[in-house]
Design a protein around this motif. Structure first.
Motif, PDB file in Angstrom:
ATOM      1  N   GLY A 113       0.824  -1.204   0.000  1.00 36.87           N
ATOM      2  CA  GLY A 113       0.000   0.000   0.000  1.00 36.87           C
ATOM      3  C   GLY A 113       0.858   1.255   0.000  1.00 36.87           C
ATOM      4  O   GLY A 113       2.055   1.206   0.276  1.00 36.87           O
ATOM      5  N   ALA A 114       0.227   2.364  -0.326  1.00 39.76           N
ATOM      6  CA  ALA A 114       0.922   3.654  -0.423  1.00 39.76           C
ATOM      7  C   ALA A 114       1.021   4.285   0.965  1.00 39.76           C
ATOM      8  O   ALA A 114       0.405   5.308   1.241  1.00 39.76           O
ATOM      9  N   ARG A 115       1.795   3.659   1.833  1.00 42.44           N
ATOM     10  CA  ARG A 115       1.897   4.088   3.229  1.00 42.44           C
ATOM     11  C   ARG A 115       3.215   4.825   3.440  1.00 42.44           C
ATOM     12  O   ARG A 115       4.230   4.234   3.822  1.00 42.44           O
ATOM     13  N   LYS A 116       3.171   6.123   3.172  1.00 44.87           N
ATOM     14  CA  LYS A 116       4.375   6.961   3.181  1.00 44.87           C
ATOM     15  C   LYS A 116       5.122   6.924   4.506  1.00 44.87           C
ATOM     16  O   LYS A 116       6.339   6.751   4.527  1.00 44.87           O
ATOM     17  N   ASP A 117       4.412   7.115   5.597  1.00 49.67           N
ATOM     18  CA  ASP A 117       5.076   7.177   6.903  1.00 49.67           C
ATOM     19  C   ASP A 117       5.776   5.867   7.238  1.00 49.67           C
ATOM     20  O   ASP A 117       6.898   5.864   7.740  1.00 49.67           O
ATOM     21  N   GLU A 118       5.109   4.772   6.962  1.00 48.62           N
ATOM     22  CA  GLU A 118       5.705   3.470   7.256  1.00 48.62           C
ATOM     23  C   GLU A 118       6.927   3.223   6.372  1.00 48.62           C
ATOM     24  O   GLU A 118       7.951   2.714   6.837  1.00 48.62           O
ATOM     25  N   LEU A 119       6.839   3.606   5.114  1.00 48.13           N
ATOM     26  CA  LEU A 119       7.964   3.437   4.198  1.00 48.13           C
ATOM     27  C   LEU A 119       9.170   4.238   4.682  1.00 48.13           C
ATOM     28  O   LEU A 119      10.282   3.708   4.778  1.00 48.13           O
ATOM     29  N   LEU A 120       8.949   5.487   5.021  1.00 48.02           N
ATOM     30  CA  LEU A 120      10.030   6.333   5.536  1.00 48.02           C
ATOM     31  C   LEU A 120      10.638   5.719   6.797  1.00 48.02           C
ATOM     32  O   LEU A 120      11.862   5.611   6.922  1.00 48.02           O
ATOM     33  N   HIS A 121       9.800   5.297   7.710  1.00 47.92           N
ATOM     34  CA  HIS A 121      10.277   4.721   8.971  1.00 47.92           C
ATOM     35  C   HIS A 121      11.123   3.472   8.735  1.00 47.92           C
ATOM     36  O   HIS A 121      12.210   3.330   9.308  1.00 47.92           O
ATOM     37  N   LYS A 122      10.637   2.568   7.899  1.00 47.50           N
ATOM     38  CA  LYS A 122      11.354   1.307   7.665  1.00 47.50           C
ATOM     39  C   LYS A 122      12.708   1.560   7.001  1.00 47.50           C
ATOM     40  O   LYS A 122      13.696   0.911   7.339  1.00 47.50           O
ATOM     41  N   ILE A 123      12.749   2.501   6.060  1.00 50.35           N
ATOM     42  CA  ILE A 123      14.027   2.814   5.411  1.00 50.35           C
ATOM     43  C   ILE A 123      14.978   3.427   6.433  1.00 50.35           C
ATOM     44  O   ILE A 123      16.149   3.050   6.515  1.00 50.35           O
ATOM     45  N   ALA A 124      14.480   4.353   7.233  1.00 51.11           N
ATOM     46  CA  ALA A 124      15.319   5.028   8.228  1.00 51.11           C
ATOM     47  C   ALA A 124      15.868   4.053   9.265  1.00 51.11           C
ATOM     48  O   ALA A 124      16.999   4.205   9.732  1.00 51.11           O
ATOM     49  N   VAL A 125      15.097   3.044   9.615  1.00 49.96           N
ATOM     50  CA  VAL A 125      15.555   2.044  10.583  1.00 49.96           C
ATOM     51  C   VAL A 125      16.742   1.257  10.022  1.00 49.96           C
ATOM     52  O   VAL A 125      17.724   1.009  10.721  1.00 49.96           O
ATOM     53  N   HIS A 126      16.648   0.881   8.754  1.00 51.10           N
ATOM     54  CA  HIS A 126      17.670   0.017   8.162  1.00 51.10           C
ATOM     55  C   HIS A 126      18.821   0.776   7.508  1.00 51.10           C
ATOM     56  O   HIS A 126      19.879   0.194   7.275  1.00 51.10           O
TER      57      HIS A 126
END
Length: 116
Positions: free
Chosen positions: A98-111
């Motif tokens: 899904g187009a979940r911007k906040d989750e995408l940003l968070h997951k990238i920032a974590v890794h």
């Protein structure tokens, strides 16, 4: 270096294999955006993914149209678009459907935290 700050679109399996292998060899975190031209939410999130590519130049971002590269989509068992698969050292560590911007940003920032 310009390629590092953009989303790499692949339209053939050969192109995918070459560019994907290069990214894997680099040791970078890889984010694959599985998309489709007919997918409304995909079109909405595309500019955001481009922004993320600029914000995280140390991450390899790929855009894969599921209609162009069905084999790649099947390999990653993509069933809905957009789907984002995040790979670290060649292994899937996250998946966002899904187009979940906040989750995408968070997951990238974590890794792949920004260290600058």
């Amino acid at each position: 270096m310009a390629e590092e700050a953009q989303v790499i679109a692949c339209h053939t399996v050969q192109e995918w294999n070459e560019k994907f292998q290069k990214a894997k060899d680099s040791g970078k975190l890889i984010v694959i955006d599985f998309t489709a031209s007919w997918c409304g939410p995909c079109r909405v999130i595309t500019p955001y993914v481009s922004e993320l590519a600029k914000k995280f130049p140390h991450v390899a971002f790929f855009k894969v149209d599921v209609d162009d590269l069905k084999d790649v989509a099947e390999e990653y068992k993509v069933e809905a678009m957009p789907s984002f698969v995040i790979l670290k050292e060649g292994q899937e560590v996250e998946r966002i459907v899904g187009a979940r911007k906040d989750e995408l940003l968070h997951k990238i920032a974590v890794h792949a935290p920004i260290t600058a």
